[in-house]
Design a protein around this motif. Sequence first.
Motif, PDB file in Angstrom:
ATOM      1  N   VAL A 195      18.673 -25.223 -34.068  1.00 14.30           N
ATOM      2  CA  VAL A 195      18.415 -24.125 -33.407  1.00 14.30           C
ATOM      3  C   VAL A 195      17.913 -24.670 -31.685  1.00 14.30           C
ATOM      4  O   VAL A 195      18.527 -24.092 -30.804  1.00 14.30           O
ATOM      5  N   ARG A 196      17.341 -25.730 -31.685  1.00 10.77           N
ATOM      6  CA  ARG A 196      16.892 -26.146 -30.461  1.00 10.77           C
ATOM      7  C   ARG A 196      18.117 -26.808 -29.867  1.00 10.77           C
ATOM      8  O   ARG A 196      18.160 -26.788 -28.580  1.00 10.77           O
ATOM      9  N   ASP A 197      18.976 -27.454 -30.491  1.00 12.02           N
ATOM     10  CA  ASP A 197      20.317 -28.039 -30.016  1.00 12.02           C
ATOM     11  C   ASP A 197      21.057 -26.927 -29.412  1.00 12.02           C
ATOM     12  O   ASP A 197      21.683 -26.937 -28.300  1.00 12.02           O
ATOM     13  N   ALA A 198      21.168 -25.827 -30.263  1.00 11.30           N
ATOM     14  CA  ALA A 198      21.869 -24.685 -29.843  1.00 11.30           C
ATOM     15  C   ALA A 198      21.500 -24.131 -28.602  1.00 11.30           C
ATOM     16  O   ALA A 198      22.041 -23.647 -27.564  1.00 11.30           O
ATOM     17  N   ALA A 199      20.050 -23.877 -28.583  1.00  7.54           N
ATOM     18  CA  ALA A 199      19.574 -23.423 -27.375  1.00  7.54           C
ATOM     19  C   ALA A 199      19.779 -24.216 -25.945  1.00  7.54           C
ATOM     20  O   ALA A 199      19.993 -23.566 -24.848  1.00  7.54           O
ATOM     21  N   ALA A 200      19.852 -25.655 -26.244  1.00  2.55           N
ATOM     22  CA  ALA A 200      19.967 -26.395 -24.933  1.00  2.55           C
ATOM     23  C   ALA A 200      21.730 -26.056 -24.749  1.00  2.55           C
ATOM     24  O   ALA A 200      21.923 -26.264 -23.630  1.00  2.55           O
ATOM     25  N   TYR A 201      22.406 -25.897 -25.606  1.00  2.35           N
ATOM     26  CA  TYR A 201      23.918 -25.674 -25.105  1.00  2.35           C
ATOM     27  C   TYR A 201      24.031 -24.411 -24.588  1.00  2.35           C
ATOM     28  O   TYR A 201      24.927 -24.296 -23.762  1.00  2.35           O
ATOM     29  N   VAL A 202      23.034 -23.246 -24.838  1.00  2.00           N
ATOM     30  CA  VAL A 202      23.042 -22.152 -24.120  1.00  2.00           C
ATOM     31  C   VAL A 202      22.841 -22.342 -22.477  1.00  2.00           C
ATOM     32  O   VAL A 202      23.444 -22.032 -21.688  1.00  2.00           O
ATOM     33  N   CYS A 203      21.903 -23.071 -22.400  1.00  2.00           N
ATOM     34  CA  CYS A 203      21.363 -23.555 -20.898  1.00  2.00           C
ATOM     35  C   CYS A 203      22.578 -24.431 -20.388  1.00  2.00           C
ATOM     36  O   CYS A 203      22.661 -24.040 -19.288  1.00  2.00           O
ATOM     37  N   TRP A 204      23.298 -25.285 -21.231  1.00  2.00           N
ATOM     38  CA  TRP A 204      24.319 -25.903 -20.444  1.00  2.00           C
ATOM     39  C   TRP A 204      25.541 -24.912 -20.108  1.00  2.00           C
ATOM     40  O   TRP A 204      26.036 -25.080 -19.216  1.00  2.00           O
ATOM     41  N   ALA A 205      25.640 -23.772 -20.798  1.00  2.00           N
ATOM     42  CA  ALA A 205      26.654 -22.872 -20.653  1.00  2.00           C
ATOM     43  C   ALA A 205      26.300 -21.936 -19.265  1.00  2.00           C
ATOM     44  O   ALA A 205      26.995 -21.677 -18.733  1.00  2.00           O
ATOM     45  N   PHE A 206      25.261 -21.935 -19.326  1.00  2.00           N
ATOM     46  CA  PHE A 206      24.601 -20.861 -18.099  1.00  2.00           C
ATOM     47  C   PHE A 206      24.802 -21.756 -16.872  1.00  2.00           C
ATOM     48  O   PHE A 206      25.342 -21.073 -15.687  1.00  2.00           O
ATOM     49  N   GLY A 207      24.667 -23.043 -17.007  1.00  2.00           N
ATOM     50  CA  GLY A 207      24.691 -23.768 -15.735  1.00  2.00           C
ATOM     51  C   GLY A 207      26.184 -23.901 -15.323  1.00  2.00           C
ATOM     52  O   GLY A 207      26.586 -23.881 -13.917  1.00  2.00           O
ATOM     53  N   ARG A 208      27.246 -23.825 -16.108  1.00  2.00           N
ATOM     54  CA  ARG A 208      28.624 -23.927 -16.001  1.00  2.00           C
ATOM     55  C   ARG A 208      29.040 -22.323 -15.471  1.00  2.00           C
ATOM     56  O   ARG A 208      30.352 -22.337 -14.994  1.00  2.00           O
ATOM     57  N   ALA A 209      28.193 -21.384 -16.007  1.00  2.00           N
ATOM     58  CA  ALA A 209      29.078 -19.953 -15.593  1.00  2.00           C
ATOM     59  C   ALA A 209      28.582 -19.413 -14.513  1.00  2.00           C
ATOM     60  O   ALA A 209      29.290 -18.622 -14.101  1.00  2.00           O
TER      61      ALA A 209
END
Length: 1269
Positions: free
Chosen positions: A500-514
């Motif tokens: 879950v923590r790994d996926a949450a970091a992925y969401v933050c990564w996606a925010f930065g790109r979007a």
Amino acid sequence: MAAVAEEETVKKEEESFVTVNQEEDEYDSKDRVLQKYFLQEWNLVKSILDDIVSNGQVSDPSSVHKIRSILDKYQEQGQLLEPYLESIVSPLMYIVRSRTIELGVDSDEILEITKPICIIIYSLVTVCGYKTVIKFFPHQVSDLELAVALLEKCHHTSSATSLRQESTGEMEAKCVMLLWLYILVLVPFDISTVDTSIANNTKLNDLELAPLVLRILGFCKDYLSTAGPMRTMAGLVLSRLLTRPDMTKAFTRFVEWTHEVLSSVTEDVFHHFQLLGAVESLATIFKAGSRKLLLDVIPVVWNDTSTLYKSSTAARSPLLRKYLMKLTQRIGLTALPHRLPSWRYVGRSTSINVALNKTGQIDQGNYVVNDGSSNITQAIDVAQDEEDMDVPEIVEEIIEMLLSGLRDMDTVVRWSAAKGIGRITSRLTSSLAEDVLSSVSELFSPGEGDGSWHGGCLALAELARRGLLLPACLSKVVPFIVKALHYDVRRGPHSVGSHVRDAAAYVCWAFGRAYYHEEMKNILEQLAPHLLTVACYDREVNCRRAAAAAFQENVGRQGNYPHGIDIVNTADYFSLASRVNSYLDVAVFIAKFEGYLFPFVDDLLDRKICHWDKGLRELAAEALSSLVKYDPEYFANVVMEKLIPCTLSSDLCMRHGATLATGEVVLALHKCNYTLSSDKQKTLAGVVPSIEKARLYRGKGGEIMRAAVSRFIECISVFNITLTEKIKKSLLDTLNENLRHPNSQIQNAAVKALKYFVQAYLLVDDKVMGDVISKYLNMLNDPNVAARRGSALAIGVLPFKFLASRWRNVLLKLCSCCTIEEKPEDRDAEARVNAVKGLVAVCETLIKGRTDSVTSLMEEGDFSLFLLIKNEVMMTLFKALDDYSVDNRGDVGSWVREAALDGLEKCTYMLCKRDLACLSARPGKTSTESVKQQLTNDIVKNNQYFPLFDENLATCLIGGIVKQAVEKMDKLREAAANVLYRILYNQMVYIPHIPFRDKLEEIVPKEADAKWMVPTYSYPRFVQLLQVGCYSRHLLSGLVISIGGLQDSLKRVSLSALLDYLQGSITRECMFSGDILWILQQYKKHDRVIIPTLKTIEILFSKKIFLNLEAYMTTFCAGVLDSLAVELKGSKDFSKLYAGIALLGYVASVPDPINTRAFSHLLTFLGHRFPKIRKASAEQVYLVLLQNESLVGEDKIEKALEVVSETCWDGDMDTAKHKRIELCDFLGLDVGPVSKSSGDGASSKSSNKKQVDLDENASYSSLVDSSGF
């Protein structure tokens, strides 16, 4: 300046070298550049390919596996092979095509040509992907029937093995043919016009399918039921074939077939794989087919899909559920019209212009950004027809199924469902998209499991990446992401949540790109502290790296973020690999920047000091203390107020972590010179009594609480917290209890705490000091071994004032504790190890205290202390070097020997410093060189100088060290060699009186990379000391342990070193033989040494080492026989008996008068009570008679050999005895008194005792059972 100039020159050379390389690449040929930077083995691959092309087939099967092994290395970076694909694939496929046309499909030879080639092509498919490889397949219309015919021929062959390395190409050939069909079925003509089988057939009905199509469908349906990669490729072929405009009838029939498969209730392995193939092919068809074709079959396919998803079959198969999710989202996309919603957020896009063909360099990336109207975050008004878009009812069911897929227990299913949510939402109106987002947000409710949180994070990331999560909604989802970044749920002795923590970091990564900076500015300020907290303090390395990557992405794309570059450079991929480095270095660096200290502290307090992992709690406490320097006031007031009540928590993890953290914070405050208020000190003083009053040492977790309390006492002692006398006594009792605990970690923690506690609180009261030392001395004799272990270590940390008045008694008492206990039940290796450590520590304390003290007490006893160290302590440590105790854990005496080596080194320095001080105090020359010369020459004038460290002591010291340096334990050999190295080359204290110092320095050179643990490095060096008389016996007593031991690799190396040393030198052999006899006498009846020594002598006899001693041969053999007479008498040890009998055989074969004695002794074992020993003795007797003709007359040898060979010596014992007597009489040898005692050398029974016939087999079997032979 010269160094700077040299550095600049080197830098210029490197820059010019790089420039030259770039210019060479610019004007070099394409092939050379590709070989330099891409496929480095291209020359080898190209030579193999040229050979295959020239021969028209693979002539050497090994070349195929050679290419495959090369290609496999590029599995992670297949793009490096792409420039070569045309050069590899096109010629190989041309061979397949041309040879098939030449030989015909019916030829048996065609498969032998095709299969090896297909192995190479399929290897490229696995590395680079099928989409890249099939671009270079031939695609002429005439090839369609050719490929179908080849596939039909491959279809009827089966693989001989499922192992990839043993594959002969059947599976690879089928896959390649299917991929070939994948592009050939796209021919722009009606397939019926291509099928030559119906060219002249006018009777074909319009409703019937072409035979060629039927054949393809038949093959593909068969492959859909397999478990191999053919299933996926068959689905790809069907997706291209059935979606053709002229294949409507075939498509309808296939849908009917899949309906039967999906509706079937059969549960077997074949049906399961068929089910997987049918669902996967449908998903592929819905991806490739047109909406007009697929709309009519949606109701049937969706009904089958939804029913199957709810079945028990899908519940048992994650792969089936994944395919069902793919099919479900494809059905939804087909049901919804394709549209690009105008309400979606248009994010950033990049365009990089590359012009390798012009300049060979990459232009700067040009970011194509929207104008101001694109950055508007409010909702966009849409047309009325969009809002009135008719959404089929089936879509709602599909979205519900995808949302349920986000809760699935398997990650692959959740990931597929998340992609489906993103794709379908992209075709919905804004109001419906908000409903989907609301449903996804419900996944983050507290009642949901970790799977739901993980699926929700993946769905949010997909929505953000596609611009479907509007900036206005970010404030709603960010709280969920923050909670997900710290998601960790305890499950028994562990926790779940890392995914879950790994996926949450992925969401933050996606925010930065979007999103653009304007939308992300406030969001990043909220997320950054949490991302960095996870990056520094998460338990799992993948979560730390994921959070750091997300932060790096946001810093790089969102513009100028405060201190962002500095943080990214520090918290990189490699620095976060180590948890300790992340906690104690990276986090400390980041915490100095504004806005991060308090989030870091809160995370440690709320989540880490109460973590289920004990090691993480200890690390968190240390990490918390490392942050104290940034705000001591905050830690002294706020943090301490939170921690102290938690030390009495009912949760074990919480109170353990809080106790450790409180102590570490107190210690850190002391280092910051921060003064605590009296009230705060009083509160801290009451922590341990409160823990004891609550009885938190008992039950589960008592041990780790004891260790934590000891650490807490150590910290407050260093701080010197004000304590009352009652609390002092209470804390001392606590430490004493921990010293008696059997857990070594608790004992060590108590010893560390005691060291500071007595210095802080017990030095003012002489009575207390006397009571403490008396208590610990009495504990040295305690029946409880744990008490003996702890007390020895405790005495070693007591300060000088405790020991000054009773130092002699303390040293003598510890010396007695270093020796092996008389009673076997009292023996304890750890107690002796601690006694050795405590003894050396006391000596160091006394000498240091004498140097610092101005009292006359130690001045009077100064010389007597050093004499005691020399005569008692050093001798005790030498005895400890001979501790070879063994228990069920193995050679536990090695722990004592290792501690003794360290102690001898330290005591040597003490004595030599004393000698150096005495010489320096004498009148005359006092330079360092003159003192060293006096020490070396041992100059004694007018009896004024008597060195404590003399030549005899130095000889014993070096002898003991080199003995350990050639024994069987790698760790001990390395420790001994390092001790010897430090003694020889010590820069602080010169060690004098070492005999043959030059030879030792030659053997132990002054080099930093010595590999003493490696036998091939150490043994050839140390074996050279056998020529030094004062060390040879010490060294040989250790060397025989290695040569005669059980470890074959060590035996080979040590024996080889010894043989090389003895080779061709009679003098060395004579000296060596004398040392061997000394060992046999010195270690008489010590099987630990005697058995390896006997085995060593046996091996050396077999290597013909002692056969050239001439006059000394008789003396050596007589000494060996004397030792054997003692050692073999009454022995029941098989290994000793075997070695002794072999030695008797070798000595009896020597052409010397001594051989008769050895032969007579050997004959006595023919009547031994153990059958195996009688048989081994008979074999040796037979060999002796054959080899030594002078031993027995020629007329008697044949008869003696006949008796020995024809007698069953491992049979009846009485028969063996009679045959032995007969053989002795015949040879004219004395039977001897041994015959009356069963031939084993045991004492004869008393004459008045009645002889009883023993059950020989019973006694032998019992011996075998007990010895494990």
